[in-house]
Design an enzyme around this catalytic site. Structure first.
Site, mmCIF file in Angstrom:
data_model
loop_
_atom_site.group_PDB
_atom_site.id
_atom_site.type_symbol
_atom_site.label_atom_id
_atom_site.label_comp_id
_atom_site.label_asym_id
_atom_site.label_seq_id
_atom_site.Cartn_x
_atom_site.Cartn_y
_atom_site.Cartn_z
ATOM 1 C CG ASP A 110 -5.334 -1.103 6.562
ATOM 2 O OD1 ASP A 110 -5.256 -1.725 5.475
ATOM 3 O OD2 ASP A 110 -4.352 -0.587 7.113
ATOM 4 C CB THR B 103 -0.836 0.011 1.313
ATOM 5 O OG1 THR B 103 -1.709 -1.098 1.316
ATOM 6 C CG2 THR B 103 -1.643 1.279 1.491
HETATM 7 N N1 ASP Z 1 -3.149 -2.731 4.075
HETATM 8 C C1 ASP Z 1 -3.441 -3.217 2.769
HETATM 9 C C2 ASP Z 1 -4.694 -4.015 2.801
HETATM 10 O O1 ASP Z 1 -4.901 -4.755 3.749
HETATM 11 C C3 ASP Z 1 -2.386 -4.045 2.149
HETATM 12 C C4 ASP Z 1 -0.977 -3.758 2.548
HETATM 13 O O2 ASP Z 1 -0.645 -2.669 2.931
HETATM 14 O O3 ASP Z 1 -0.131 -4.658 2.495
HETATM 15 O O4 ASP Z 1 -5.423 -3.972 1.840
#
Ligand code: ASP
Length: 312
Positions: A198, A167
């Site tokens: 999230d 992300t």
């Molecule tokens: N936080 C992101 C999600 O759960 C993915 C990530 O940051 O690795 O969609």
């Protein structure tokens, strides 16, 4: 004035800092920085050419929060548009709503005149997706995956908790002390269609409040939703903890989660004075920051609070 980002924000941090140099707002800086990450086909965790869901469709999530007013906008499971962060900002500025998902988000993106990207995946990325399903599925099964009624089982098989996530986080503070946070992602690769992490959830992956500071997360989004991580971190500062103490407490909340599906979590944060911090549950993770008088960003290691993984 400062811009703080996850390390994959490197491609956008100079442009974001330039907005601040020119007297622009934190909201503009965050959007400009994140758009460059979303447009980068090399980044498989954000925007165009991000890893798809289990059906091979790219579904994007993003959110933006204005710490001056606490106004927020977010989109989830957006399909066919590269710049989820811009659509999130449009939700914040043009609608009385905070979060649009799925068909409604796509419809709104079109209504706002965002350019359609009919093919969000490059062929080699589609091959990575197909290869994740092999050798458990043959080509005909992969072709017909949308017809299946047992997708939950295949999500389990295709998911790699250590590898398939990512992300981008941007936090900016402008000359007026206003803070904005933005988060954008293609989510968890090979996820169940419609899964939101999230990133589009205000309070989980993103929170900003000029009075105290801001936080944003990357990693196993379900954990940040369960612990309300970004809001908790800012709330700990509101309760008088320092930036470092607040980050540590937010990480401990994540570590203390019960149940299954505990994996890697990372966060970046600033306090209202513009001090910055990056934390991770694993070694070797970094974050970046840049102020207007710096010719380029500096990369710093994240402080580690270990969270033992628990899966399945
Ligand atoms: N936080 C992101 C999600 O759960 C993915 C990530 O940051 O690795 O969609």
């Amino acid at each position: 004035m400062i811009v703080v980002a996850s390390s994959n924000g490197r491609i956008g941090i100079e442009a974001a800092t330039q907005i601040l140099r020119q007297g622009g707002t934190a909201v503009d800086a965050v959007e400009v920085g994140i758009r460059l990450v979303e447009a980068n086909p090399e980044d498989h965790t954000v925007g165009y050419n991000g890893y798809p869901n289990i059906l091979g469709e790219v579904e994007l999530d993003a959110s933006v929060m204005n710490g001056r007013t606490l106004e927020s906008g977010a989109v989830g499971a957006l399909k066919g548009y590269t710049h989820a962060i811009t659509v999130a900002r449009q939700v914040m500025e043009k609608l009385p709503h905070v979060l649009l998902v799925g068909d409604g988000a796509n419809r709104f993106a079109a209504e706002m005149g965002n350019p359609v990207q009919p093919e969000m995946l490059l062929p080699e990325t589609r091959t990575v997706w197909a290869n994740r399903l092999r050798p458990d599925m043959n080509d005909a099964d992969i072709e017909a995956i949308a017809e299946r009624t047992d997708l939950a089982r295949w999500v389990e098989l295709a998911t790699d908790p250590e590898r398939a996530k990512g992300t981008v986080n941007f936090i900016a503070q402008d000359k007026d002390g206003n803070i904005c946070t933005g988060v954008s992602t293609s989510g968890w690769a090979w996820k169940y269609p419609g899964r939101l992490g999230d990133s589009p959830i205000i309070g989980a992956g993103n929170y900003a409040d000029n009075r105290y500071g801001a936080a944003a997360c990357t990693g196993m989004g379900e954990m940040a939703i369960r612990a309300s991580t970004a809001h908790s971190l800012v709330f700990y500062m509101k309760m008088g903890l320092s930036l470092a103490e607040a980050c540590e407490r937010a990480m401990i909340d994540l570590r203390d989660l019960g149940g299954r599906f505990i994996s890697v979590m990372n966060l970046v944060a600033i306090d209202k004075a513009g001090n910055h911090a990056g934390f991770s549950s694993v070694n070797g993770r970094s974050y970046i920051y840049q102020t207007p008088n710096m010719p380029e960003c500096e990369e710093l290691p994240r402080t580690v609070i270990p969270i033992p993984p628990r899966w399945g």
